[in-house]
Design a protein around this motif. Structure first.
Motif, PDB file in Angstrom:
ATOM      1  N   ALA A 134       5.113 -39.208-101.749  1.00  0.00           N
ATOM      2  CA  ALA A 134       6.056 -39.516-100.664  1.00  0.00           C
ATOM      3  C   ALA A 134       7.403 -38.864-100.929  1.00  0.00           C
ATOM      4  O   ALA A 134       8.027 -38.299-100.027  1.00  0.00           O
ATOM      5  N   GLN A 135       7.830 -38.930-102.171  1.00  0.00           N
ATOM      6  CA  GLN A 135       9.133 -38.336-102.508  1.00  0.00           C
ATOM      7  C   GLN A 135       9.130 -36.822-102.347  1.00  0.00           C
ATOM      8  O   GLN A 135      10.142 -36.221-102.015  1.00  0.00           O
ATOM      9  N   LYS A 136       7.963 -36.230-102.586  1.00  0.00           N
ATOM     10  CA  LYS A 136       7.866 -34.777-102.441  1.00  0.00           C
ATOM     11  C   LYS A 136       7.562 -34.363-101.003  1.00  0.00           C
ATOM     12  O   LYS A 136       7.437 -33.174-100.713  1.00  0.00           O
ATOM     13  N   GLY A 137       7.422 -35.342-100.125  1.00  0.00           N
ATOM     14  CA  GLY A 137       7.149 -35.013 -98.732  1.00  0.00           C
ATOM     15  C   GLY A 137       5.706 -34.635 -98.468  1.00  0.00           C
ATOM     16  O   GLY A 137       5.379 -34.137 -97.393  1.00  0.00           O
ATOM     17  N   GLN A 138       4.834 -34.883 -99.441  1.00  0.00           N
ATOM     18  CA  GLN A 138       3.407 -34.600 -99.223  1.00  0.00           C
ATOM     19  C   GLN A 138       2.754 -35.836 -98.590  1.00  0.00           C
ATOM     20  O   GLN A 138       2.001 -36.571 -99.236  1.00  0.00           O
ATOM     21  N   ILE A 139       3.083 -36.010 -97.337  1.00  0.00           N
ATOM     22  CA  ILE A 139       2.733 -37.258 -96.654  1.00  0.00           C
ATOM     23  C   ILE A 139       1.234 -37.364 -96.417  1.00  0.00           C
ATOM     24  O   ILE A 139       0.657 -38.451 -96.564  1.00  0.00           O
ATOM     25  N   ASP A 140       0.601 -36.283 -96.031  1.00  0.00           N
ATOM     26  CA  ASP A 140      -0.844 -36.352 -95.782  1.00  0.00           C
ATOM     27  C   ASP A 140      -1.595 -36.780 -97.036  1.00  0.00           C
ATOM     28  O   ASP A 140      -2.484 -37.638 -96.992  1.00  0.00           O
TER      29      ASP A 140
END
Lengths: 290, 290, 290, 290
Positions: free
Chosen positions: C220-226
């Motif tokens: 989540a912090q890295k923006g890898q939401i999928d």
């Protein structure tokens, strides 16, 4: 306006239309057999919130026409659509209903000022008296003693149908406003409310059990508590089984068993299946043979 | 049908009549300025539960006439009077609304079979798809995963407007029913819902803040979480002040401040006093100047 | 103090005594296998509210002795008996716990001034920092943004374990108090909380599923939401089955299946029957083989 | 075991220690002046859930020592720590308490099997009878008629302290289990409960208003409802003002005003400020001079 009022059931056909013949029979049954003092028309029990404005008027018409001046009539006109509430208030008043009543507005989270405005808007439109209909379990609206007092400042607000569990609040209202009318709304707690000196009661089970309600109420007033409690027990034996089988449809089936053309409930309310119908008859046989 | 839908406000005059000119302006503002993908017509935000059947139809007419095929249109037709719900479902379908929606039935304590019957009765009457409108805080109706699944068995039930706090349930619905549409209903939690892969959102504050909603939704999809969170913060700074000043009347005053003839709320909803109006303008100036 | 903390389970024997060997194994499992950043000791998951003061101290001892300085340690010391809370706060502080935490006082309906006094009384007694433990579903205590702010005025109140559904409030706390620590408390909603920039999470299922929790949090912090959502799905598939089989006893059975002597739950909590034990094993095999 | 029992207050000093002299005076006041039939020791009113096991024992000692066999004594031993509940049950039984009582377990969401196990575990350890303490507003535990019946199957479960609003349930329990003892727990609703033939009442305000409670109870039994209602009104005038000023601290201040060394409440319960103390005296002067 004191006394026992039936929260009147309505008879609908399978398509949800008003069954006039059946409604007239229910009215007569309440007046002639249950011998209540009045009828509370188009309340929750009348499935009021599931029908159209036109149907509400039709019911007001039929009931007034059938009941005439035999008993007192209270017209529940409360609606989320305030224009409709006003129109119904005028309509029922013109028909000669002895008082109107209005449920506290629900769904949206109205604050007390809005609730007060709702009541005063209805009352500004008619020359009639109003009974607040307080039923927190269905509306989510809990008013305290001060708020009831604020509504009672309007002289045309003559009382409250108190369908709530808080008997401390009931007692406080009783003593703070001795001239306002308090009607108990939970049939299964009538004795406990009666000893707090309520002025009457309005109940759905009075459609089939009005005579016992009168006994409870009058015995309580005479201080014959043991006898009153026995009748409350018989009443609650009945109510417990009715609730277990489905409140409104079971009352209708009991009425049918008594020869009244009580019809069906409006969708989405369930009708009883054959087992439920059988059970309703058993309940009638077991608890309503005198 | 994916995307961002405004829960459309309606403009009423001081007497509670529909202000057609104002309503058209609100529609245009949402299409042209907020640039939403669609309009959710006659929901709670539209004060739907406070108006008559005829007014609901009039609003469906005006909105379709104004919006044409510019955006998708969802017609909320749910009503306690199931006949009315069916009539409105037919009406909106004939007008060309892209889908209908219906709030779970409220007031009476319906069991799940009754709720299911309610939806299927509406759907049996029309050749259109339906979106369940689940808003437990107003209806008291909480359905679990299995119950949603049971409703979804009807192929015409294509999704849910999920206005509930339980994001575990939201996630479970998402994964159990990947082909059903889920619209997030809490604008102030849009980011947290977006990362669960909802298909869109339906919101009342989109009337004035639709562009930020799109940013949040799209940034979340692109994984630009820090940026999305910043926009959610700006959004929530706005929403917190709107809620504090009164949700619907404040949105209307902000629209008025923007030159839209947004009118008044229907009674018994309060209108803002002069101080509230002033506050609404300040909110607009502070949070909605770009 | 940021990061992922296991809400530590405790191992009890059939008589309800602490099983030191088992507890040490659970501690090691969390440090060595689940690789969490810290342990939250004697929280709800630790069955803290079912055991004696002496047992609480014993657990603080064993955990500190086993964990040493390998990970951060938070001691939940909140208790309805404020003297006990103070004594435990001192005890854990002397043992070297990195922070204390205290549940909001429950059972009696304390007003906010009393809640504030409770926290300040605990903090006046120790030279340590405190994390508020907010879990409205168990305590009935809902605090608003202003009330959190009032508690945060005490510099030693460094954060909150936020086990509540209101993600609007979570977002508001986050932005109003960027320097305070917010730990997400619902494992099944970790993704939705993570994108609001919480500082960490504290969870009971981390005892068996801590690695996935870290993945969700870091993705989540890295923006890898999928990717994060996929792991949240796997997590929730697990949690849904655990909840269905009984939260705490099932986690214990899963630990046992993994060779950890996790023991029994304290009465009156149920232990699993043979079918439940079998189900727990199946859950472990199905969801926790990597 | 029938009759009126005071939910006994305890006197604490400013540090929260038991003030033995004050506690003895409260005991005597209840026996000699309020003339109740018994004392319910270490209930919610006794601030039981805020003190240590040792303090609970000390209170059991002092009260038994002071009361001797003058009145019946019920020991509330319920605790989230079931070992503590068992130890207290044994302790009070050995001291000669006439019965024990135990609150339904709270905080965690125990299912009915767990609640039943809790009661049976306590009872297996002692040769004494038990009264269930049901207070849903504080515990969140609502049991239905069947569940009470299930607990009543244990012959040692002789009754229930019914501190709940559901008078339908109360009536149903009364008639289903005529041989079990029902104590009314809401002093302000004593009349409404008395006419349902409860066996007695247990109340916190009896510490200062026990004589009126007896009048209500006995007048109700004699069917002198008007007189009973007058006394209930006087009682409720008192209780309304006490609640408004803070329940437990106000009762303590009234006791102090009557020369009883009633001490302070345990933190985090608030003590009254000087205005509250003044108000408590006014309440005593206004409502408790005979």
């Amino acid at each position: 306006m004191k006394g026992l009022y039936t929260a009147l059931m309505c008879s609908f056909d399978e398509s949800g239309n008003i069954n006039e013949k059946g409604l007239r029979e229910i009215v007569r049954q309440n007046i002639d057999v249950q011998q209540v003092d009045g009828l509370y028309v188009n309340g929750s029990t009348g499935e009021n919130f599931l029908i159209s404005k036109e149907q509400k008027k039709q019911i007001f018409d039929i009931v007034k026409n059938e009941a005439g001046d035999d008993v007192k009539l209270i017209a529940q006109v409360g609606a989320l659509n305030l224009d409709e509430a006003v129109e119904l208030a005028k309509y029922a008043t013109e028909l000669g209903y002895n008082a109107i009543s209005a449920v506290t507005p629900f769904y949206y989270k109205f604050d007390f000022d809005e609730i007060k405005d709702y009541y005063n808007t209805i009352l500004d439109s008619v020359d009639n008296n109003l009974i607040i209909y307080s039923i927190p379990a269905l509306t989510g609206v809990n008013m305290n003693l001060e708020q009831f007092g604020e509504l009672f400042k309007n002289d045309k607000v003559i009382g409250v149908k108190f369908t709530a569990l808080d008997f401390f609040l009931l007692e406080r209202i009783r003593h703070a406003y001795p001239d306002k009318l308090i009607y108990s709304g939970f049939d299964e707690m009538l004795l406990s409310a009666s000893v707090l000196n309520v002025d009457g009661a309005i109940g759905s089970t009075f459609n089939v059990n009005g005579q016992r309600a009168r006994q409870i109420f009058e015995l309580a007033q005479k201080g014959q508590i043991d006898e009153a409690r026995d009748v409350q027990k018989a009443t609650n034996d009945l109510i417990a089984e009715i609730l277990d089988n489905g409140l409104y449809p079971t009352i209708k089936e009991i009425l049918k068993h008594q020869g009244i053309d009580a019809g069906y409930c409006r969708k989405p309310m369930k009708s009883l299946n054959s087992e439920g119908v059988k059970k309703a008859k058993e309940i009638a046989e077991k608890h309503l043979k005198f």
